[in-house]
Design a protein around this motif. Structure first.
Motif, PDB file in Angstrom:
ATOM      1  N   PHE A 141       0.838  -1.195   0.000  1.00 53.07           N
ATOM      2  CA  PHE A 141       0.000   0.000   0.000  1.00 53.07           C
ATOM      3  C   PHE A 141       0.874   1.245   0.000  1.00 53.07           C
ATOM      4  O   PHE A 141       2.023   1.213   0.427  1.00 53.07           O
ATOM      5  CB  PHE A 141      -0.964   0.015   1.191  1.00 53.07           C
ATOM      6  N   PRO A 142       0.339   2.370  -0.496  1.00 55.35           N
ATOM      7  CA  PRO A 142       1.120   3.600  -0.558  1.00 55.35           C
ATOM      8  C   PRO A 142       0.741   4.562   0.556  1.00 55.35           C
ATOM      9  O   PRO A 142      -0.365   4.515   1.093  1.00 55.35           O
ATOM     10  CB  PRO A 142       0.720   4.178  -1.912  1.00 55.35           C
ATOM     11  N   VAL A 143       1.653   5.449   0.895  1.00 53.35           N
ATOM     12  CA  VAL A 143       1.371   6.561   1.798  1.00 53.35           C
ATOM     13  C   VAL A 143       1.905   7.837   1.147  1.00 53.35           C
ATOM     14  O   VAL A 143       2.803   7.786   0.313  1.00 53.35           O
ATOM     15  CB  VAL A 143       2.007   6.363   3.191  1.00 53.35           C
ATOM     16  N   TYR A 144       1.341   8.963   1.559  1.00 49.14           N
ATOM     17  CA  TYR A 144       1.702  10.232   0.939  1.00 49.14           C
ATOM     18  C   TYR A 144       2.671  11.051   1.784  1.00 49.14           C
ATOM     19  O   TYR A 144       2.843  12.237   1.558  1.00 49.14           O
ATOM     20  CB  TYR A 144       0.442  11.054   0.673  1.00 49.14           C
ATOM     21  N   PHE A 295       7.603  -8.065  12.969  1.00 53.49           N
ATOM     22  CA  PHE A 295       8.192  -7.916  11.640  1.00 53.49           C
ATOM     23  C   PHE A 295       9.616  -7.396  11.763  1.00 53.49           C
ATOM     24  O   PHE A 295       9.960  -6.695  12.709  1.00 53.49           O
ATOM     25  CB  PHE A 295       7.375  -6.946  10.775  1.00 53.49           C
ATOM     26  N   ARG A 296      10.441  -7.754  10.793  1.00 51.72           N
ATOM     27  CA  ARG A 296      11.808  -7.262  10.727  1.00 51.72           C
ATOM     28  C   ARG A 296      11.962  -6.416   9.467  1.00 51.72           C
ATOM     29  O   ARG A 296      11.217  -6.573   8.503  1.00 51.72           O
ATOM     30  CB  ARG A 296      12.811  -8.418  10.733  1.00 51.72           C
ATOM     31  N   LEU A 297      12.945  -5.525   9.488  1.00 49.06           N
ATOM     32  CA  LEU A 297      13.170  -4.629   8.370  1.00 49.06           C
ATOM     33  C   LEU A 297      13.951  -5.323   7.261  1.00 49.06           C
ATOM     34  O   LEU A 297      15.021  -5.882   7.503  1.00 49.06           O
ATOM     35  CB  LEU A 297      13.929  -3.390   8.834  1.00 49.06           C
ATOM     36  N   ASN A 298      13.417  -5.278   6.044  1.00 48.11           N
ATOM     37  CA  ASN A 298      14.142  -5.776   4.876  1.00 48.11           C
ATOM     38  C   ASN A 298      14.860  -4.654   4.149  1.00 48.11           C
ATOM     39  O   ASN A 298      16.034  -4.755   3.818  1.00 48.11           O
ATOM     40  CB  ASN A 298      13.176  -6.443   3.887  1.00 48.11           C
ATOM     41  N   LYS A 299      14.115  -3.576   3.895  1.00 51.13           N
ATOM     42  CA  LYS A 299      14.676  -2.482   3.106  1.00 51.13           C
ATOM     43  C   LYS A 299      13.954  -1.194   3.468  1.00 51.13           C
ATOM     44  O   LYS A 299      12.740  -1.172   3.689  1.00 51.13           O
ATOM     45  CB  LYS A 299      14.528  -2.774   1.616  1.00 51.13           C
ATOM     46  N   THR A 301      14.178   2.666   1.803  1.00 48.69           N
ATOM     47  CA  THR A 301      14.756   3.594   0.846  1.00 48.69           C
ATOM     48  C   THR A 301      13.827   4.790   0.699  1.00 48.69           C
ATOM     49  O   THR A 301      12.784   4.876   1.348  1.00 48.69           O
ATOM     50  CB  THR A 301      14.943   2.921  -0.525  1.00 48.69           C
ATOM     51  N   ALA A 302      14.194   5.698  -0.187  1.00 44.77           N
ATOM     52  CA  ALA A 302      13.346   6.859  -0.450  1.00 44.77           C
ATOM     53  C   ALA A 302      12.043   6.443  -1.111  1.00 44.77           C
ATOM     54  O   ALA A 302      11.054   7.175  -1.071  1.00 44.77           O
ATOM     55  CB  ALA A 302      14.087   7.854  -1.337  1.00 44.77           C
ATOM     56  N   ASP A 303      12.013   5.253  -1.718  1.00 44.76           N
ATOM     57  CA  ASP A 303      10.830   4.764  -2.424  1.00 44.76           C
ATOM     58  C   ASP A 303       9.893   3.929  -1.565  1.00 44.76           C
ATOM     59  O   ASP A 303       8.676   3.993  -1.731  1.00 44.76           O
ATOM     60  CB  ASP A 303      11.250   3.900  -3.617  1.00 44.76           C
ATOM     61  N   ARG A 304      10.467   3.111  -0.688  1.00 44.92           N
ATOM     62  CA  ARG A 304       9.602   2.144  -0.018  1.00 44.92           C
ATOM     63  C   ARG A 304      10.219   1.640   1.276  1.00 44.92           C
ATOM     64  O   ARG A 304      11.418   1.776   1.511  1.00 44.92           O
ATOM     65  CB  ARG A 304       9.341   0.952  -0.932  1.00 44.92           C
ATOM     66  N   LEU A 305       9.343   1.041   2.067  1.00 51.29           N
ATOM     67  CA  LEU A 305       9.743   0.303   3.261  1.00 51.29           C
ATOM     68  C   LEU A 305       9.238  -1.119   3.092  1.00 51.29           C
ATOM     69  O   LEU A 305       8.065  -1.327   2.794  1.00 51.29           O
ATOM     70  CB  LEU A 305       9.124   0.935   4.515  1.00 51.29           C
ATOM     71  N   GLU A 306      10.121  -2.083   3.260  1.00 49.42           N
ATOM     72  CA  GLU A 306       9.735  -3.488   3.139  1.00 49.42           C
ATOM     73  C   GLU A 306       9.979  -4.195   4.467  1.00 49.42           C
ATOM     74  O   GLU A 306      11.079  -4.122   5.023  1.00 49.42           O
ATOM     75  CB  GLU A 306      10.531  -4.188   2.036  1.00 49.42           C
ATOM     76  N   VAL A 324       4.855  -4.203   2.045  1.00 48.86           N
ATOM     77  CA  VAL A 324       5.579  -3.227   1.236  1.00 48.86           C
ATOM     78  C   VAL A 324       4.812  -1.913   1.279  1.00 48.86           C
ATOM     79  O   VAL A 324       3.638  -1.860   0.870  1.00 48.86           O
ATOM     80  CB  VAL A 324       5.737  -3.694  -0.223  1.00 48.86           C
ATOM     81  N   ILE A 325       5.454  -0.874   1.783  1.00 52.46           N
ATOM     82  CA  ILE A 325       4.840   0.446   1.883  1.00 52.46           C
ATOM     83  C   ILE A 325       5.524   1.369   0.888  1.00 52.46           C
ATOM     84  O   ILE A 325       6.739   1.584   0.957  1.00 52.46           O
ATOM     85  CB  ILE A 325       4.977   1.007   3.309  1.00 52.46           C
ATOM     86  N   ALA A 326       4.764   1.893  -0.051  1.00 52.39           N
ATOM     87  CA  ALA A 326       5.318   2.761  -1.096  1.00 52.39           C
ATOM     88  C   ALA A 326       5.163   4.216  -0.675  1.00 52.39           C
ATOM     89  O   ALA A 326       4.079   4.645  -0.272  1.00 52.39           O
ATOM     90  CB  ALA A 326       4.593   2.522  -2.415  1.00 52.39           C
ATOM     91  N   PHE A 327       6.236   4.986  -0.774  1.00 57.46           N
ATOM     92  CA  PHE A 327       6.203   6.406  -0.448  1.00 57.46           C
ATOM     93  C   PHE A 327       5.939   7.195  -1.725  1.00 57.46           C
ATOM     94  O   PHE A 327       6.777   7.235  -2.622  1.00 57.46           O
ATOM     95  CB  PHE A 327       7.522   6.860   0.174  1.00 57.46           C
ATOM     96  N   MET A 328       4.773   7.803  -1.813  1.00 60.32           N
ATOM     97  CA  MET A 328       4.439   8.599  -2.971  1.00 60.32           C
ATOM     98  C   MET A 328       5.141   9.960  -2.897  1.00 60.32           C
ATOM     99  O   MET A 328       5.286  10.528  -1.809  1.00 60.32           O
ATOM    100  CB  MET A 328       2.930   8.806  -3.059  1.00 60.32           C
ATOM    101  N   PRO A 329       5.571  10.496  -4.023  1.00 55.98           N
ATOM    102  CA  PRO A 329       6.234  11.799  -4.002  1.00 55.98           C
ATOM    103  C   PRO A 329       5.310  12.887  -3.473  1.00 55.98           C
ATOM    104  O   PRO A 329       4.102  12.865  -3.723  1.00 55.98           O
ATOM    105  CB  PRO A 329       6.570  12.052  -5.478  1.00 55.98           C
TER     106      PRO A 329
END
Length: 611
Positions: A141-144, A295-299, A301-306, A324-329
Motif C-alpha cells: 500500500f502507498p502513503v503520501y 516484523f523485521r526490516l528488509n529495506k 529507501t526513499a521509495d519504499r519500506l519493506e 511493502v509500503i510505497a512512499f508517494m512523491p
C-alpha cells in the motif's frame, strides 16, 4: 535497459514530441547530443544501441547537406506505461511517477489512467507463488508522507509509532479498547504501594531479530538512552534509578508516584533496543533498526519500506509474509491523489465505491482532532486574547466541514470526540468577532500559519475565510521532515496539525512535556508551568476519574484562554472484503499487520481493505 529507455524518451521529447510512430524526421547527431546533454561521440553510441534494440531507425545522411533520418519505433504511451510498471514492480514508485512528470506533457487521461488502474491491482493483498514452492502473502500500500524516524527515542508522528510497533516490542502491552495491560517482553511485574517502584521480570526466549535473547541490560540501556534532548525523553523524566536484579529482572524507581507509568512502559517510545548494536554504531542502527517485534526490516529507501515476518516472534508469527509500503512523491498532481489510497488499498475501485452486502464496513471517530496552536512566545497580533477569540468566533467549523469535505465530520471543542460531539453547536458570532478585532487593535498585519506536509486544504480554507473579514493569514508549507525543529516552530505565528489522543492520559501528558511538541512549545511560560504542575499532581492520584477531571480542566483552560483552537474531528473508516480477515483499527488508526490474513482458498487477487 532502463537507462536506454530514459535516453529514448529524452530524444523523443526533444526532437519528435509530435511525430507519428514509425514516421521519419530529419535529425543530426549534434541534435541528439543536445537532447542527451552529451558529446557527439556518446550520442553515436546511444543511437547504435537504440537501433540494435529496435527502438529507433536511423539512416545516416550521406555527404554534406544531407540530413540523417530518424524514426521512433516505440509508441510513447505504451513505453511509458510498461516502463512505469517495471519500476513499480521493483518498488521504485517515486521514479515511476517522476517518469510521467518528466516525459508526459499531456494533462490527464490515457496512459495516466491506465497506470492508475494498474496500481489499483498492484496494491492490496496478494499471494505470490513465484518465490519457490510456498506461497508468499504480501500486503502492498502507498502513503503520501515519509517515515521520519524508526528510532523509538525520536517519535513525533502516529504513523512512525505504528511502524515502530511492528518492528520492536515493549515490556508491557496495553489494550486501548478494554483499558487493560497484559504481558509483553515482561511476563510479570510488581508495583509498590505508592507507585514509585516497578519490578519487572523478563520472559525467557524472547529474542531480537538477530537471534540474541533480550536481557535486563537491554531494558536499562533503552530507558537510559531516552534521557537528554530526545523526543521521548519526557517519558523517563521521573525515573531516578534503574536497578538490575539479574539477567531477566530489574527495578525502576521514580521520584514521584505515577499511576500510569505501566502504560508508559507499553508505548512505542519505550520499545526495547539491543544495547550492543546501538553502542557499536548508533547511526547505522537508526538506518537499519533491529527489534524484537512481529516484523523485521528488509529495506528502507526513499521509495519504499519493506518488512518481512519475524518467524520466531515469541507471541506467534504473523500471517503476512511481507509488507511493502510505497512512499508517494510529495506534491503529486490531483490526478494521482485517490483518497482511497490514504492507508490501505483495494483491487477493484467499483467494489469500494459501492460495496456489496458481503463487505464488512467499519467506521469510528478519530481519537483526536485537527487543531491550531498560537505561538505565544512570538510577538504579533495573536498576543491579544481578543484577536485569538475573534478568529475562533469567525471560523464557522460546520461550513468548513461542508466545503472542504472528505472525512471531516464534526466541529471540535476539545481533543477527543464525546457523546455530545454530533449534536454540539458550533461557536460562531461574526459581529462579536468584528468587535473583538477592533478591541485587539489589529491593523491588517499578516499572520503566518505553518503546516507540515498535510492539511493544505484546511489551511487554505481558513485563509480564505478570514480574508472575508480583512484578516490576512498566509499559509507556509514546511517539510514534514522538519517536525520538531525549534527554529521553524518559533518562526510561525500559529501551527495547524492533527493530534492523536490514542492513549488518553499518556498522550495528553506528551502534549505538555515533549520537546518539540507543538502544544508544549506554543504555550506561554506561565500557562505551561501551570499545566505541568497540574499534570504532575494528577499522575499521583489513584483515581482515574480525578485524573480525567484534571486533564479536562487543562483542556478547558487553554481553549477558553484562546491559547489553542480546536477545529474539527474526522472519521476513520475501512471496508474489508470477506476473504481478508483480522482487519481492525488499532489505537493509532491503523491496522496491526500481524493480525491480517487471507482466507484459505480465496482468490490470490482478492480486494483487500481501504481506509
Amino acid at each position: 535497459m532502463n537507462a536506454l529507455l530514459d535516453k529514448y524518451l529524452m530524444i523523443l521529447n526533444k526532437l519528435g514530441p509530435n511525430s507519428e510512430t514509425g514516421a521519419e524526421i530529419e535529425a543530426t547527431t549534434e541534435e541528439v547530443a543536445g537532447a542527451l546533454y552529451c558529446t557527439t561521440r556518446n550520442a553515436k553510441l546511444v543511437i547504435r544501441k537504440l537501433a540494435d534494440e529496435g527502438l529507433i531507425r536511423w539512416r545516416a545522411g550521406r555527404g554534406r547537406g544531407n540530413a540523417s533520418r530518424l524514426a521512433f519505433l516505440a509508441e510513447k504511451d505504451d513505453l511509458l506505461l510498461d516502463y512505469a510498471q517495471r519500476l513499480s514492480s521493483k518498488g521504485e514508485y517515486k521514479q515511476a511517477f517522476e517518469l510521467f512528470q518528466a516525459y508526459d506533457a499531456r494533462d490527464g487521461g490515457g496512459v495516466h489512467e491506465k497506470y492508475l488502474q494498474w496500481l489499483n491491482g498492484h496494491f492490496g493483498y496478494s499471494v505470490d507463488s513465484s518465490e519457490g514452492n510456498e506461497a508468499v502473502d504480501i500486503l502492498r500500500f502507498p502513503v503520501y508522507y515519509p517515515i521520519l524516524s524508526l528510532d523509538p527515542a525520536e517519535i513525533y508522528c502516529a504513523f512512525d509509532a505504528h511502524i515502530i510497533r511492528q518492528l520492536y516490542d515493549s515490556l508491557i502491552h496495553y489494550d486501548y479498547s478494554s483499558d487493560r495491560v497484559s504481558p509483553g517482553l515482561a511476563h510479570a511485574w510488581d508495583i509498590n504501594e505508592d507507585w514509585t517502584e516497578f519490578t519487572l521480570y523478563l520472559r525467557k526466549g524472547a529474542r531480537f531479530h538477530n537471534g540474541r535473547e533480550i536481557s535486563s541490560e537491554d531494558v536499562n540501556f533503552s530507558l537510559e538512552r531516552l534521557r537528554g534532548s530526545r523526543a521521548m525523553s519526557w517519558m523517563v523524566r521521573g525515573v531516578t534509578e534503574i536497578e538490575l536484579l539479574g539477567p531477566r529482572s530489574l527495578r525502576i524507581r521514580l521520584a514521584r508516584p505515577n499511576r500510569i507509568f505501566h502504560r508508559y512502559l507499553s508505548s512505542a517510545g519505550m520499545s526495547i533496543v539491543p544495547h550492543d548494536l546501538v553502542e557499536k554504531d548508533e547511526r547505522f542502527f537508526i538506518d537499519r533498526p533491529v527489534g524484537s517485534g512481529p516484523f523485521r526490516l528488509n529495506k528502507w529507501t526513499a521509495d519504499r519500506l519493506e518488512l518481512s515476518s519475524n518467524k520466531d516472534y515469541y507471541l506467534g508469527r504473523a500471517h503476512l509474509d511481507r509488507v511493502v509500503i510505497a512512499f508517494m512523491p510529495e506534491g503529486l498532481p490531483s490526478k494521482y491523489s485517490f483518497s482511497n489510497w490514504r492507508r490501505f488499498l483495494f483491487d477493484d475501485t467499483s467494489s469500494v465505491e459501492e460495496p456489496g452486502p458481503e463487505w464488512t464496513v467499519m467506521e469510528e471517530l478519530d481519537k483526536g482532532c485537527l487543531m491550531m496552536t498560537w505561538n505565544l512566545r512570538k510577538p504579533g497580533p495573536h498576543q491579544s486574547s481578543a484577536f485569538r477569540k475573534a478568529v475562533d468566533l469567525l471560523l464557522n467549523r460546520r461550513k468548513m466541514i461542508e466545503e472542504v469535505g472528505g472525512n471531516r465530520v464534526y466541529p471540535a471543542r476539545g481533543y477527543t470526540p464525546t457523546e455530545r460531539t454530533p449534536v454540539m453547536e458550533d461557536v460562531l458570532d461574526e459581529e462579536e468577532a468584528k468587535r473583538l478585532l477592533r478591541e485587539s487593535g489589529y491593523d491588517g498585519e499578516t499572520i503566518t500559519l505553518s503546516i507540515y506536509g498535510m492539511h493544505g486544504a484546511d489551511a487554505e480554507w481558513l485563509s480564505r475565510r478570514l480574508a472575508e473579514f480583512d484578516v490576512r493569514l498566509t499559509v507556509r508549507k514546511d517539510a514534514k521532515t522538519k517536525i520538531g525543529d525549534p527554529a521553524l516552530i518559533a518562526s510561525a505565528d500559529c501551527i495547524m496539525f492533527e493530534v492523536v489522543i490514542a492513549r488518553d492520559e499518556v498522550c495528553e501528558v506528551e502534549n505538555y512535556f515533549q520537546e518539540g511538541n507543538f502544544i508544549k512549545e506554543s504555550l506561554g511560560a506561565d500557562a505551561l508551568a501551570w499545566v505541568q504542575g497540574q499534570v504532575e499532581d494528577a499522575l499521583g492520584s489513584d483515581s482515574a476519574k480525578e485524573r480525567t477531571a484534571v486533564f479536562r480542566r487543562i483542556e478547558d483552560k487553554i481553549r477558553d484562554d484562546n491559547e489553542v483552537l480546536f477545529i474539527l474531528h474526522k472519521k476513520l473508516g475501512t471496508l474489508a472484503h470477506p476473504t481478508v480477515k483480522g482487519v481492525e483499527l488499532n489505537y493509532l488508526g491503523w491496522m496491526d499487520f500481524k493480525d491480517i490474513w487471507l482466507e484459505p482458498g480465496a482468490s490470490s487477487r482478492s480486494p483487500s481493505v481501504t481506509l
